[in-house]
Design a protein around this motif. Sequence first.
Motif, PDB file in Angstrom:
ATOM      1  N   LEU A 151      53.229  77.365  77.685  1.00 38.19           N
ATOM      2  CA  LEU A 151      54.623  77.122  77.548  1.00 38.19           C
ATOM      3  C   LEU A 151      55.173  78.150  76.754  1.00 38.19           C
ATOM      4  O   LEU A 151      56.226  78.918  77.024  1.00 38.19           O
ATOM      5  N   ARG A 207      65.807  68.173  83.064  1.00 37.68           N
ATOM      6  CA  ARG A 207      64.810  69.139  83.445  1.00 37.68           C
ATOM      7  C   ARG A 207      63.427  68.951  83.080  1.00 37.68           C
ATOM      8  O   ARG A 207      62.365  68.907  83.754  1.00 37.68           O
ATOM      9  N   TYR A 208      63.253  68.861  81.651  1.00 36.39           N
ATOM     10  CA  TYR A 208      61.733  68.824  81.205  1.00 36.39           C
ATOM     11  C   TYR A 208      61.258  67.358  80.862  1.00 36.39           C
ATOM     12  O   TYR A 208      60.250  67.034  80.576  1.00 36.39           O
ATOM     13  N   LEU A 211      61.916  76.795  76.936  1.00 39.63           N
ATOM     14  CA  LEU A 211      60.716  76.523  77.039  1.00 39.63           C
ATOM     15  C   LEU A 211      59.654  76.889  76.171  1.00 39.63           C
ATOM     16  O   LEU A 211      58.869  76.061  75.685  1.00 39.63           O
ATOM     17  N   LEU A 257      68.461  69.804  79.272  1.00 41.51           N
ATOM     18  CA  LEU A 257      67.195  69.982  78.954  1.00 41.51           C
ATOM     19  C   LEU A 257      66.524  68.500  78.958  1.00 41.51           C
ATOM     20  O   LEU A 257      65.243  68.702  79.522  1.00 41.51           O
ATOM     21  N   SER A 271      58.748  68.150  85.226  1.00 46.33           N
ATOM     22  CA  SER A 271      58.704  67.258  84.020  1.00 46.33           C
ATOM     23  C   SER A 271      57.577  67.689  83.113  1.00 46.33           C
ATOM     24  O   SER A 271      56.753  66.633  83.207  1.00 46.33           O
ATOM     25  N   LEU A 272      57.722  68.698  82.430  1.00 52.56           N
ATOM     26  CA  LEU A 272      56.689  69.183  81.796  1.00 52.56           C
ATOM     27  C   LEU A 272      56.067  68.257  80.348  1.00 52.56           C
ATOM     28  O   LEU A 272      54.870  68.265  79.950  1.00 52.56           O
ATOM     29  N   TRP A 273      57.203  67.526  79.982  1.00 53.85           N
ATOM     30  CA  TRP A 273      56.843  66.654  78.842  1.00 53.85           C
ATOM     31  C   TRP A 273      55.896  65.476  79.533  1.00 53.85           C
ATOM     32  O   TRP A 273      54.983  64.940  78.801  1.00 53.85           O
ATOM     33  N   ASP A 291      61.215  73.075  88.847  1.00 60.07           N
ATOM     34  CA  ASP A 291      61.909  71.885  88.395  1.00 60.07           C
ATOM     35  C   ASP A 291      60.563  70.785  88.099  1.00 60.07           C
ATOM     36  O   ASP A 291      60.163  70.115  88.856  1.00 60.07           O
ATOM     37  N   LEU A 337      59.855  73.854  73.733  1.00 61.52           N
ATOM     38  CA  LEU A 337      59.287  72.876  74.288  1.00 61.52           C
ATOM     39  C   LEU A 337      57.873  72.945  73.926  1.00 61.52           C
ATOM     40  O   LEU A 337      56.981  71.810  73.433  1.00 61.52           O
TER      41      LEU A 337
END
Length: 518
Positions: A192, A249-250, A204, A246, A168-170, A166, A207
């Motif tokens: 990714l 999550r991201y 993913l 989404l 926050s890739l952004w 979990d 993203l």
Amino acid sequence: MEAGLLSEREREDVPGPEYQFRHALFQKAAYRSLSRSTRRRYHRRVALAMEAHFPSMVETRPDVFAHHLTEAGEHARAIGHWGRAGRLALERQDSPEALGHLNRALELLPALTDDSRRLQRELEIRMDLGFSMLEVHGYAAPETERMFARVWELLLQVGEALPRLDLSLWGLFAYYRGRSEYHRAKELAERLVDLGQRHGQWELQSLGDVMSAVILFAWGRPWDAARELARVLGRPEPSLEEHRALSIRYGTDPWMMALAESAIVNAMLGRMEESRRRAREALELASRAGHPYTLGSTQVYVAMARLIRRDASGALSLVDRALSFASERRFVMWSTWATLLRGGALAGLGQPREGLALVQGVLEVWRARGVHHGIPSCLNLIAKSWLALGELWESLAALDEALAESAETGEVSSEAWLHLNRGECLRRAGREEEAGSCFVRALAVAREQGAGLPELRATVSLCRLLRDRGQVEGARRMLERACAGFEPGGECLDLQEARALRDELSRGGEAAWGVASP
């Protein structure tokens, strides 16, 4: 009660009376009088009671539940709740509180005996700690840099488990982009995409594709960026609930971000109708999804696309909504971007002094916080305002600084604009040879990048100079080719000005009715 240490009160949301100490010192003294084992037993009983009878409180006040678990010696269980408390504080934009909760979680990590799980949990905690530090200390602070350096190490170590976490890739991508660490941001994007392909996770992969598009655009490769975005938008569209999930999550919805970024990219390419269409779709979807951060970012991106198309009034109306929304939600980054665009819109509407003050304020904030991404565009807006005010040397100084920043960081998406505006300054100063060289350079950069709109605008500026020097026929032929080559249906102010100048030159110099040719 008889000793007068406690007071009783009734609460509407809890049945029966509630008791509390009349003074914090009474509570402290009573607590210290208990043995360590008794304290642990009481904390465990409170934690059990919260789980059994007040589950909503466990959800809304995870810090309270985590505190009782920690004092009860149940450290492994407490870690997740401290982490959740930190994330909730981040969502409220309360970074100091988030730091406190997340550091407690980090301190308890040795309680996790499984090495892989401990690494994964450390990555989640440190990433959120990094975001808290960005708000408190800025992008360039040594402690922020150390935190994100460790985040990257952990990202590589967790390997194939990354898609399950979990994260926050952004937000991580935005950190690298904000520092103009474009190669690291691109590396994250490619990682990714690879993981998404191998794990069958299209979200993913999308993203990563959007991240790649953003970096390619910054590198002056808008056609490559457009291909990445088309790949995202060519996949089946998620449901509205999936869009919302989404975003949570991201940190952003890849599909929505692809629409908003497409509005910008297509404007630069000169594909005006496509830019407008993607902008409408992005705003409509963001409004329906209702995720606050994604809505704020979408409004800013679409306002940016409008400003590129020289729709200053449209940009201003949207950016004012974005500013109100960002201020209400305390979205600091989007608030500064919205302020920047508001300054550019005001300058475009004939209020350069007011616009200049806003943009200079943003530049000062970004410099202080260690932000590099966007600085060339910021300086370009400053230069345009100075030029509108007749301050040619101030404008030239800003443009020279922007070109130096662009060369240093590799953010060259605005390079053609910079050379073009430098030429306009020199033309106004009577230095026509140098101005012509700048216009030619702007044309060359725009053509190399495939950026149709800067190419058209640079062509118009160069042809005005040629007209003034008596080279009417050469200028007319150049404009004929530029207008014919521009995308059909790509109506915009730049194309109107190009046609007006072409028609003026075709009639032997008489200005076309309705559109002045400076």
